[in-house]
Enzyme design. Structure first.
Site, PDB file in Angstrom:
ATOM      1  N   SER A   1      -3.765   0.305   8.734  1.00 17.48           N
ATOM      2  CA  SER A   1      -3.276  -1.319   9.117  1.00 17.48           C
ATOM      3  C   SER A   1      -4.536  -1.903   9.519  1.00 17.48           C
ATOM      4  CB  SER A   1      -2.189  -0.968   9.877  1.00 17.48           C
ATOM      5  OG  SER A   1      -1.048  -0.209   9.712  1.00 17.48           O
ATOM      6  N   ASN A   2      -4.912  -3.242   9.060  1.00 18.83           N
ATOM      7  CA  ASN A   2      -5.922  -3.789   9.558  1.00 18.83           C
ATOM      8  C   ASN A   2      -5.445  -4.696  10.913  1.00 18.83           C
ATOM      9  OD1 ASN A   2      -8.101  -3.525   8.078  1.00 18.83           O
ATOM     10  ND2 ASN A   2      -7.090  -4.361   6.279  1.00 18.83           N
TER      11      ASN A   2
ATOM     12  N   HIS B   1     -14.819  -1.645   9.368  1.00 22.85           N
ATOM     13  CA  HIS B   1     -13.912  -2.031   8.365  1.00 22.85           C
ATOM     14  C   HIS B   1     -13.647  -3.373   8.163  1.00 22.85           C
ATOM     15  CE1 HIS B   1     -11.633  -1.009   4.711  1.00 22.85           C
ATOM     16  NE2 HIS B   1     -10.176  -1.424   5.273  1.00 22.85           N
TER      17      HIS B   1
ATOM     18  N   ASP C   1     -14.373   1.293   1.352  1.00 20.82           N
ATOM     19  CA  ASP C   1     -15.824   0.548   1.568  1.00 20.82           C
ATOM     20  C   ASP C   1     -16.767   1.396   0.600  1.00 20.82           C
ATOM     21  OD1 ASP C   1     -14.618  -1.399   3.265  1.00 20.82           O
ATOM     22  OD2 ASP C   1     -14.964   0.071   5.133  1.00 20.82           O
TER      23      ASP C   1
ATOM     24  N   ASP D   1      10.015   3.199   6.779  1.00 25.12           N
ATOM     25  CA  ASP D   1       9.781   1.900   6.683  1.00 25.12           C
ATOM     26  C   ASP D   1      10.888   1.256   7.192  1.00 25.12           C
ATOM     27  OD1 ASP D   1       8.574  -0.572   6.255  1.00 25.12           O
ATOM     28  OD2 ASP D   1       7.672   0.119   4.343  1.00 25.12           O
TER      29      ASP D   1
ATOM     30  N   ILE E   1       0.946  -1.190  -0.032  1.00 23.83           N
ATOM     31  CA  ILE E   1       0.012   0.027  -0.001  1.00 23.83           C
ATOM     32  C   ILE E   1       0.860   1.348  -0.062  1.00 23.83           C
ATOM     33  CG2 ILE E   1      -1.696   1.409   1.348  1.00 23.83           C
ATOM     34  CD1 ILE E   1      -2.798  -1.091   2.399  1.00 23.83           C
TER      35      ILE E   1
ATOM     36  N   ARG F   1      -3.090  -9.618   4.326  1.00 20.01           N
ATOM     37  CA  ARG F   1      -3.839 -10.814   4.205  1.00 20.01           C
ATOM     38  C   ARG F   1      -3.413 -11.871   3.312  1.00 20.01           C
ATOM     39  NH1 ARG F   1     -10.019 -10.610   4.315  1.00 20.01           N
ATOM     40  NH2 ARG F   1      -9.777  -8.671   2.919  1.00 20.01           N
TER      41      ARG F   1
END
Length: 341
Positions: A141-142, A200, A173, A56, A35, A104
């Protein structure tokens, strides 16, 4: 609305530049990831951004060198993965975007990512609380339903929590809901803007078609809602285990950052859906909730209520609120049990 034609149009660039602040520093934490790289590219194309700071744990200087060759006025710098590098990347930032984390893979839910990404977000939130406490913090970030509460708890522990400055990015979404309805109705997706509320992740994502004047029924409605709720799974499967929704998420993150910059620079009536500290369902243990939010120079200006919905949508909303309360509680409990060093 953030759109490709706005990014590349010379006339738009000149107009935006004329109204831009002298200094709009945007920091991306996780800039070399799936991303982070396309997000950094889109931010470099945005004339409202005067300084782009990329950080990063690896490759950020290389990404900065690459993106920095693009012929727009903003300066770009990549920072080394050191405490000093993280400090310098954050200092003076107006917006801090956090897409850092692991993606994921097939069969994984967002909650499967929880422990790894929770630790990453906690540590980056600590740095932001120290070095850019007044910035707008955008969490990608999920699982966002839990990482936003984690970030809030970290900022509270440092005594610098401002609920008007913390956002979970749920824009994707709305992007999906708008694109998918345009495919069904054969309309221009750029003219669609479906309201999506909740969270989300899966069943916490509630598209409110009725508020846009559409009336799907039966299996068509069920299929549409399922596709909006689980659109991320569609991408994971299509990439055959090689990645998740990175490009569309980068676009959504860039769109939300653009909206914040517009509002900060004086534009009125800038409204975006976002997952924020919200009063709407606190009485049900749901301290954070995504709904349409009016943005301004101080971040959140006004949180819009859900509004009138159908019985079908109310059932979806009831499920979403129940799940969200659990996700939020999980994040708060985790960070209290795992405060880190």
């Amino acid at each position: 609305m953030f759109a490709a034609r706005q990014v590349f149009g010379a006339a738009q660039r000149r107009a935006f530049s004329a109204s831009a602040r002298a200094n709009s520093k945007v920091t991306v934490l996780g800039a070399a990831g799936g991303i982070g790289q396309p997000l950094s590219l889109l931010l470099k194309l945005n004339p409202r951004v005067s300084e782009l700071a990329l950080y990063d744990i690896r490759l950020a200087p290389g990404v900065a060198a690459d993106v920095g060759h693009i012929n727009t006025k903003s300066t770009v710098k990549g920072y080394d993965p050191t405490n000093a590098g993280l400090r310098d990347a954050l200092t003076g930032a107006e917006i801090v975007i956090i897409p850092a984390g692991v993606p994921r893979k097939p069969g994984m839910t967002r909650d499967d990512l929880f422990n790894t990404n929770a630790s990453i977000v906690r540590d980056l939130a600590k740095a932001a609380a120290q070095y850019s406490p007044d910035a707008n913090i955008l969490v990608i970030s999920n699982p966002v339903n839990s990482t936003v509460p984690i970030t809030a708890e970290v900022f509270k522990s440092y005594g610098v929590y401002n609920p008007k400055r913390l956002f979970g990015v749920t824009t994707l979404d709305v992007v999906r809901a708008s694109r998918f309805i345009s495919q069904l109705k054969e309309t221009d997706p750029a003219n669609e803007n479906i309201t999506v509320v909740g969270g989300h992740s899966g069943a916490t994502i509630v598209p409110l078609l009725s508020q846009s004047g559409y009336n799907l029924e039966g299996e068509k409605l069920d299929a549409y809602v399922h596709r909006v709720q689980f659109g991320g799974d569609e991408v994971v499967a299509a990439k055959d285990g090689a990645g998740s929704a990175t490009l569309s998420m980068a676009m959504a993150g860039a769109r939300f950052a653009e909206s914040l910059l517009k509002a900060a620079q004086g534009q009125k009536n800038v409204i975006e859906p976002t997952f924020v500290d919200s009063p709407l369902f606190k009485d049900q243990g749901c301290d954070f909730f995504a709904s349409n939010v009016e943005l301004g120079p101080n971040g959140v200006e006004k949180i819009h209520p859900v509004g009138k919905i159908t019985d079908y949508e109310q059932k979806l909303l009831d499920v979403a609120v129940g799940d969200l309360a659990k996700n939020i509680k999980k994040g708060v409990a985790w960070v209290k049990e795992n405060p880190g060093n």
